[in-house]
Design an enzyme around this catalytic site. Structure first.
Site, short mmCIF file in Angstrom:
data_model
loop_
_atom_site.label_atom_id
_atom_site.label_comp_id
_atom_site.label_asym_id
_atom_site.label_seq_id
_atom_site.Cartn_x
_atom_site.Cartn_y
_atom_site.Cartn_z
N ASN A 62 0.81 -1.22 0.00
CA ASN A 62 0.00 0.00 0.00
C ASN A 62 0.84 1.27 0.00
OD1 ASN A 62 -1.25 -2.31 1.54
ND2 ASN A 62 -3.07 -1.13 1.02
N LYS A 118 1.19 3.85 -3.22
CA LYS A 118 0.26 4.97 -3.13
C LYS A 118 0.78 6.23 -2.44
CE LYS A 118 -3.92 2.10 -2.85
NZ LYS A 118 -5.09 1.79 -2.00
N SER A 177 -2.34 5.12 11.08
CA SER A 177 -3.46 4.49 11.78
C SER A 177 -2.93 3.43 12.75
CB SER A 177 -4.44 3.93 10.75
OG SER A 177 -5.68 3.64 11.33
N ASP A 220 -11.48 12.92 8.95
CA ASP A 220 -11.20 11.49 9.12
C ASP A 220 -12.34 10.86 9.92
OD1 ASP A 220 -10.23 9.03 10.15
OD2 ASP A 220 -8.16 9.74 10.03
N HIS A 224 -8.94 9.75 5.97
CA HIS A 224 -8.03 8.73 6.51
C HIS A 224 -7.23 8.02 5.41
CE1 HIS A 224 -6.93 6.42 10.09
NE2 HIS A 224 -7.10 5.27 9.45
#
Lengths: 281, 281
Positions: free
Chosen positions: A59, A63, A149, A225, A258
């Protein structure tokens, strides 16, 4: 021994995916490294990136848009997986996204059946740096750590518990007080049992409250978020920092959510923040 | 009428996914737009991005890292899907990745059953700009076009056939001579039938050979791209440019492959190239 899965040129450097047998997690782990173009001249300072729930090593690398600044400066980055993997690794009985596979919470599980594999804390702090030391030209004595996160929770707790190992720490939308949110309560009670003293060893707010040494700390949080109020609890972290005098740079960004769109917007700031605190080769 | 699927803040601007009923493709189409922060001051110049085989509107927006430069300059970007979609839309009988869904080749199909839906040329040239005109503050009289692989083929052929509509064109690893490669032969014979005169209307090399007017053209190609020799055929384009005097900037990059790691490395160059040729508000 590592197994190279792919090598891809990017921004003059290289993105390398590899797998290896993890002793602590008792499974095959996959991770990805970015090596900057300057790597041939010397060992590169290293940023460990810890991803969030449901993610794996891909990820961030696909990204986040982190390579341009990292290549310019000469910073290596490693993105490990977020949990042990494999058919023999136990998962949430209902396959929920917030526990088990993809949700290791960067702790050492003490409860069966999780304790056989879920040792992500030791994996990040010790085993992964050892593997990198042996196989890549990166300087694991000159590291910083960041994450998003659940990975922001991982970065903060690991840095606070190992301040001499990391030059700096940063986080995007971290789970600041896992003891007090549903994600954390589910993970901690299953992985660690019912004794909340054990939970406190993996809770950023509790660690700072207990007097963890300060290191350079940058936190970015989007104000749109949807997890902020129920799961991330930045308010609790701000209160603890205020109470203890822990000096963290906390930035709040109206309108951001988020997602990796948020991360990609501010990742360059984090890269440069860490670079300023790493010893430059 | 359009249906907004999501709005996400990124680099001070906004990423908006939407769907709408396409008249030309006879199905619901999904697309994504990036609007730069400056959008409130005036209509933004627009870059159309066409993706490659198997992609949809999301690949470029999540992986290319284009927003930083686009936000700085004030450039809007639209990324449409690569084919019509829907259960009623015919697909490759064997579900192959290189034909049917995800592989519209940016042409107007003339052969049944494809001609009912596969009208991607008209969609990109006319219908999509009309939809954008009506619903977003972008200037479709001030556009450039770019794309990757099949989308590079789409960008080049659409620009060469409509030189007054586009200020400039660029491509990453385009399919330069689809009449002469397996991907193109399969697509053209099925969508267009057996008459190669019809194929030549959608072949970059054939269009330049036939005297298409020159417009500012930038092409980047990785030399470790596994599709280069069999499918992309940059050599043929270089020969045609040499023969006709068509002036294209063609850059070859040792070590780079066909992936978004390659695109992300050079996308800023393309953004700035187009910006230099667009009228600046």
């Amino acid at each position: 021994m590592i197994n190279i899965l792919s090598r891809t040129k990017v921004f003059g450097g290289e993105h390398i995916r590899f797998s290896h047998e993890s002793q602590v997690n008792n499974c095959t782990m996959t991770a990805a490294v970015f090596l900057p173009p300057q790597i041939r001249e010397s060992q590169a300072p290293l940023l460990i990136w810890l991803s969030g729930l449901t993610c794996n090593d891909e990820n961030f690398m696909t990204k986040a848009g982190a390579f341009r600044a990292a290549a310019e400066l000469g910073l290596a980055i490693v993105a490990p997986d977020t949990s042990p993997r494999g058919e023999h690794v136990p998962d949430d009985p209902e396959g929920a996204y917030d526990f088990g596979l993809g949700a290791g919470f960067y702790l050492n599980a003490t409860q069966a059946p999780w304790d056989e594999n879920y040792q992500m804390y030791d994996y990040i702090v010790s085993e992964l740096p050892d593997v990198l030391d042996e196989h890549f030209p990166v300087d694991t004595d000159n590291m910083s750590i960041s994450g998003h996160s659940m990975g922001g929770h991982g970065a903060l707790t690991i840095a606070l518990k190992n301040p001499s190992r990391f030059q700096s720490v940063s986080a995007f939308a971290p789970i600041c007080a896992p003891m007090d949110c549903a994600w954390g309560e589910k993970a901690f009670s299953n992985y660690l049992g019912d004794n909340e003293e054990d939970w406190a060893k993996y809770d950023t707010c509790a660690l700072i409250e207990a007097g963890a040494p300060e290191l350079p700390t940058l936190i970015d949080q989007g104000l749109a978020d949807s997890f902020l109020e129920e799961q991330l609890l930045l308010d609790e972290l701000e209160a603890v920092c205020e109470d203890t005098g822990y000096n963290a740079i906390i930035r709040k960004h109206p309108g951001y959510d988020h997602s990796y769109f948020f991360i990609s917007t501010f990742i360059e700031d984090h890269i440069r923040f860490h670079w300023d605190h790493l010893r430059q080769a």
